[in-house]
Design a protein around this motif. Sequence first.
Motif, mmCIF file in Angstrom:
data_model
loop_
_atom_site.group_PDB
_atom_site.id
_atom_site.type_symbol
_atom_site.label_atom_id
_atom_site.label_comp_id
_atom_site.label_asym_id
_atom_site.label_seq_id
_atom_site.Cartn_x
_atom_site.Cartn_y
_atom_site.Cartn_z
ATOM 1 N N ILE A 101 0.876 -1.175 0.000
ATOM 2 C CA ILE A 101 0.000 0.000 0.000
ATOM 3 C C ILE A 101 0.908 1.218 0.000
ATOM 4 C CG2 ILE A 101 -1.724 1.306 1.298
ATOM 5 C CD1 ILE A 101 -2.813 -1.305 2.365
ATOM 6 N N LEU A 102 0.766 2.082 -0.987
ATOM 7 C CA LEU A 102 1.760 3.133 -1.230
ATOM 8 C C LEU A 102 1.102 4.494 -1.420
ATOM 9 C CD1 LEU A 102 4.697 3.951 -1.811
ATOM 10 C CD2 LEU A 102 4.370 3.151 -4.169
ATOM 11 N N SER A 103 1.614 5.473 -0.709
ATOM 12 C CA SER A 103 1.103 6.841 -0.798
ATOM 13 C C SER A 103 1.339 7.449 -2.174
ATOM 14 C CB SER A 103 1.783 7.721 0.262
ATOM 15 O OG SER A 103 1.529 9.093 0.019
ATOM 16 N N MET A 104 0.347 8.160 -2.679
ATOM 17 C CA MET A 104 0.479 8.865 -3.946
ATOM 18 C C MET A 104 1.464 10.023 -3.844
ATOM 19 S SD MET A 104 -3.197 10.890 -3.872
ATOM 20 C CE MET A 104 -2.919 11.752 -5.424
ATOM 21 N N PHE A 105 1.843 10.404 -2.628
ATOM 22 C CA PHE A 105 2.762 11.513 -2.421
ATOM 23 C C PHE A 105 4.200 11.062 -2.200
ATOM 24 C CE2 PHE A 105 -1.433 13.019 -0.828
ATOM 25 C CZ PHE A 105 -1.677 13.921 -1.853
ATOM 26 N N GLN A 152 -1.723 -11.163 -5.977
ATOM 27 C CA GLN A 152 -0.490 -10.726 -5.320
ATOM 28 C C GLN A 152 0.727 -11.039 -6.191
ATOM 29 O OE1 GLN A 152 0.039 -11.747 -1.116
ATOM 30 N NE2 GLN A 152 -2.161 -12.203 -0.982
ATOM 31 N N ARG A 153 0.731 -12.243 -6.748
ATOM 32 C CA ARG A 153 1.864 -12.667 -7.564
ATOM 33 C C ARG A 153 1.997 -11.797 -8.819
ATOM 34 N NH1 ARG A 153 0.518 -17.389 -7.825
ATOM 35 N NH2 ARG A 153 1.817 -18.152 -6.110
ATOM 36 N N ASP A 154 0.878 -11.517 -9.475
ATOM 37 C CA ASP A 154 0.919 -10.698 -10.689
ATOM 38 C C ASP A 154 1.439 -9.300 -10.393
ATOM 39 O OD1 ASP A 154 -0.061 -12.780 -12.172
ATOM 40 O OD2 ASP A 154 -2.143 -12.073 -12.179
ATOM 41 N N ARG A 155 0.963 -8.709 -9.328
ATOM 42 C CA ARG A 155 1.390 -7.361 -8.976
ATOM 43 C C ARG A 155 2.855 -7.343 -8.542
ATOM 44 N NH1 ARG A 155 -2.616 -3.458 -7.605
ATOM 45 N NH2 ARG A 155 -4.759 -4.178 -7.953
ATOM 46 N N MET A 156 3.220 -8.277 -7.673
ATOM 47 C CA MET A 156 4.578 -8.293 -7.141
ATOM 48 C C MET A 156 5.597 -8.595 -8.229
ATOM 49 S SD MET A 156 6.399 -7.692 -4.491
ATOM 50 C CE MET A 156 5.216 -7.710 -3.136
ATOM 51 N N ARG A 157 5.255 -9.470 -9.144
ATOM 52 C CA ARG A 157 6.190 -9.822 -10.211
ATOM 53 C C ARG A 157 6.528 -8.602 -11.062
ATOM 54 N NH1 ARG A 157 4.344 -14.995 -13.240
ATOM 55 N NH2 ARG A 157 5.032 -15.866 -11.232
ATOM 56 N N ARG A 158 5.532 -7.801 -11.400
ATOM 57 C CA ARG A 158 5.791 -6.616 -12.220
ATOM 58 C C ARG A 158 6.583 -5.567 -11.443
ATOM 59 N NH1 ARG A 158 0.439 -7.835 -14.282
ATOM 60 N NH2 ARG A 158 -0.553 -6.403 -12.798
ATOM 61 N N MET A 159 6.284 -5.408 -10.159
ATOM 62 C CA MET A 159 7.039 -4.435 -9.363
ATOM 63 C C MET A 159 8.492 -4.870 -9.191
ATOM 64 S SD MET A 159 4.430 -2.941 -6.461
ATOM 65 C CE MET A 159 3.932 -4.503 -5.730
ATOM 66 N N ARG A 160 8.715 -6.150 -9.042
ATOM 67 C CA ARG A 160 10.087 -6.641 -8.897
ATOM 68 C C ARG A 160 10.885 -6.413 -10.183
ATOM 69 N NH1 ARG A 160 11.814 -9.891 -4.982
ATOM 70 N NH2 ARG A 160 12.931 -11.291 -6.399
ATOM 71 N N GLU A 161 10.244 -6.520 -11.325
ATOM 72 C CA GLU A 161 10.928 -6.229 -12.582
ATOM 73 C C GLU A 161 11.370 -4.768 -12.635
ATOM 74 O OE1 GLU A 161 8.150 -7.282 -15.590
ATOM 75 O OE2 GLU A 161 8.498 -9.450 -15.412
ATOM 76 N N ILE A 162 10.510 -3.864 -12.171
ATOM 77 C CA ILE A 162 10.832 -2.442 -12.175
ATOM 78 C C ILE A 162 12.016 -2.157 -11.258
ATOM 79 C CG2 ILE A 162 10.000 -0.150 -11.504
ATOM 80 C CD1 ILE A 162 8.849 -1.123 -14.124
ATOM 81 N N GLU A 174 6.586 4.842 -10.063
ATOM 82 C CA GLU A 174 7.193 3.659 -10.665
ATOM 83 C C GLU A 174 6.438 2.380 -10.323
ATOM 84 O OE1 GLU A 174 11.738 3.739 -10.744
ATOM 85 O OE2 GLU A 174 11.278 4.994 -9.010
ATOM 86 N N LEU A 175 6.055 2.229 -9.060
ATOM 87 C CA LEU A 175 5.442 0.982 -8.600
ATOM 88 C C LEU A 175 3.929 1.077 -8.740
ATOM 89 C CD1 LEU A 175 7.676 0.385 -5.440
ATOM 90 C CD2 LEU A 175 8.012 -0.450 -7.782
ATOM 91 N N LEU A 176 3.474 1.045 -9.987
ATOM 92 C CA LEU A 176 2.058 1.278 -10.273
ATOM 93 C C LEU A 176 1.171 0.112 -9.874
ATOM 94 C CD1 LEU A 176 2.440 2.952 -13.775
ATOM 95 C CD2 LEU A 176 2.285 4.041 -11.548
ATOM 96 N N GLU A 177 1.759 -1.062 -9.615
ATOM 97 C CA GLU A 177 0.954 -2.209 -9.201
ATOM 98 C C GLU A 177 0.700 -2.227 -7.695
ATOM 99 O OE1 GLU A 177 2.049 -2.595 -13.081
ATOM 100 O OE2 GLU A 177 3.465 -2.493 -11.430
ATOM 101 N N ALA A 178 1.282 -1.291 -6.968
ATOM 102 C CA ALA A 178 0.910 -1.138 -5.558
ATOM 103 C C ALA A 178 -0.515 -0.599 -5.473
ATOM 104 C CB ALA A 178 1.885 -0.183 -4.878
ATOM 105 N N LEU A 179 -1.104 -0.686 -4.307
ATOM 106 C CA LEU A 179 -2.401 -0.038 -4.071
ATOM 107 C C LEU A 179 -2.098 1.405 -3.679
ATOM 108 C CD1 LEU A 179 -4.341 -2.793 -2.068
ATOM 109 C CD2 LEU A 179 -4.228 -2.425 -4.546
ATOM 110 N N ILE A 180 -2.309 2.323 -4.628
ATOM 111 C CA ILE A 180 -1.944 3.727 -4.427
ATOM 112 C C ILE A 180 -3.046 4.420 -3.637
ATOM 113 C CG2 ILE A 180 -1.218 5.846 -5.556
ATOM 114 C CD1 ILE A 180 0.636 3.494 -6.098
ATOM 115 N N VAL A 181 -2.681 5.119 -2.550
ATOM 116 C CA VAL A 181 -3.671 5.724 -1.660
ATOM 117 C C VAL A 181 -3.321 7.179 -1.368
ATOM 118 C CG1 VAL A 181 -4.230 3.530 -0.539
ATOM 119 C CG2 VAL A 181 -2.409 4.976 0.421
ATOM 120 N N ASN A 182 -4.338 7.906 -0.922
ATOM 121 C CA ASN A 182 -4.163 9.258 -0.392
ATOM 122 C C ASN A 182 -4.156 9.147 1.126
ATOM 123 O OD1 ASN A 182 -4.377 11.873 0.535
ATOM 124 N ND2 ASN A 182 -6.161 12.423 -0.718
#
Length: 589
Positions: free
Chosen positions: A488-492, A528-538, A498-506
């Motif tokens: 879970i990642l802040s939009m700020f 989880q696997r689909d999201r994490m795999r793409r973030m790990r590539e980044i 970069e990590l667009l597969e995180a759950l972006i929050v305000n």
Amino acid sequence: MTTSDFVHSLPALWLAVLATFCLAGAALAAALIRTGKSRQPPVTPDTTPDTVRTLLREFEKNGHSADAALVKWSPDTLRKILATELPDAQVIVVSNREPYIHNLKEDEVELVVPASGLVSALEPITRACAGTWVAYGGGSADHLTVDENDRVAVPPDDPSYMLRRVWLSDEEHAGYYLGFANEGLWPLCHIAFTRPNFRAADWETYQSVNRKFANAVVAEARNERPIVLVQDYHFALLPRMLREQLPDAIIITFWHIPWPNSEVFSICPWRERILDGLLGSSIIGFHTQFHCNNFIESVDRFLETRIEREDAAISYQGRTSLVHAYPISIEWPPAQLGKVPAVQQCRDRVRTRLGLAEGVKLCVGVERLDYTKGIVDRFRALDELFNRHPEWIGKVTVLQIAAPSRGTLPDYERLHRECERCAEEINQRYGYEGYTPVLFIAEHHTQRQVYEIYRAADVCMVTSLHDGMNLVAKEFVAARDDEQGVLILSMFAGASKELLEALIVNPFDAATMGEALQHALAMSSDEQRDRMRRMREIVRDNNVYRWAGSMLLDAARLRKRAEVELPGAGNPIETNNVVSLPERWRAMT
């Protein structure tokens, strides 16, 4: 006429041209996909057309080939850049925090590696470059471990570079670090609604400490042309001071925190002096293009300069500084990963240590105890989760690791008390025997302990109210070689670009953040696997070696252009003087 008829009617030459463009487009598309650029959101203040020029620069750097975006960035890549593009160049890193601290503990010297994002990013770079790191020696045994020139070879187990320590009195540390840097510049640059305090005495100390560090860098320089990497808001005046003593140096200043808009920056009483100091740099780097834009607007408002906005070049006092975005990252693979057990073993150990019951999900937050990190806000999000989804009561625990920081400052003392009070209220409201919803631990943890916690977590919450990048997000992703866990990642935070597969929050919206927490806790293993795999590539492809390599390549191009533009000039760096600014810098970018 059909498409087929049209194609057959084209001359062979035009068909060849068309095929070339198709192949070029395919190569560019592949590079964009590999670097994650193809998944960027629509144009916002952070995704301006400058990102296209940045990508093109990357292509040009690798022999005018699109393959640059596909380079595997590693320590060997950095060493190759230094050997081929910057032969005989000495790399000097300057930061307030040192990578290794020696403390006295029961009459014995204890080695401490600080859990710092800046240190974790720069330490592998300095190792790869075999450089010199100049930093404040604040450990109680630091003076016992240096030679007669205040140097010590590090890392202790396999020395590869030199650490030069600079000594500060308690008064200097209080005025320069706690005062001007952290009660003034830190809140000024972060949208966290904490009033900055600027005091003339702190400013005087800040100047004198910057001068002390400048003298130390000059003493460490083996010649008049080192590459100096100045780190962060503690040293806004240092580039100008270095330029006065080392006019031929390549000075790269990286500002690790956000840069505010010009209206906010105008609060600083010494705004012109700060900007003048930074413009002593050859290159000024920020995490995002948005922060670059804010800096350029501040310069435009307060100094008489000539700005080439298309190429992000500022001409000031006869010299030109480039202002570029270099998103910082972490080492890949992280060295700590080889020191921790497998994921399941980490889960068992951490859960046993915390006393978690079977089936309870573990949500973690790891950072310094700082009002910019949104710690209380994530506690409120948990409260919202329990209000809206009471079925989660007893099934999720938030572990908050908050390393004490700047505890003598009133704002940080108040924050500590507020975090403790908020955690206690939630625990009293929802906890019961055998179940504690919030575990608030305000203690320092080693990097190994932190990575063990990352691997044990079901969810990691990075809810910064404002952040330059935030490397916790990237460390969590790198730690999860099992491709499980939710971020879970802040939009700020800069990492959200970069990590667009995180759950972006305000983080200012507790209710919506509570819903994001519900989504994270209920997320399927496959998602989880689909999201994490793409973030790990980044994180893998855009690692810290690429961050440093991009700056060093820009430095190499500056130096080469300086050497060939005006042959026979007594001072090569004087070729930075702008005669035909648009053509010269457009050719470089």
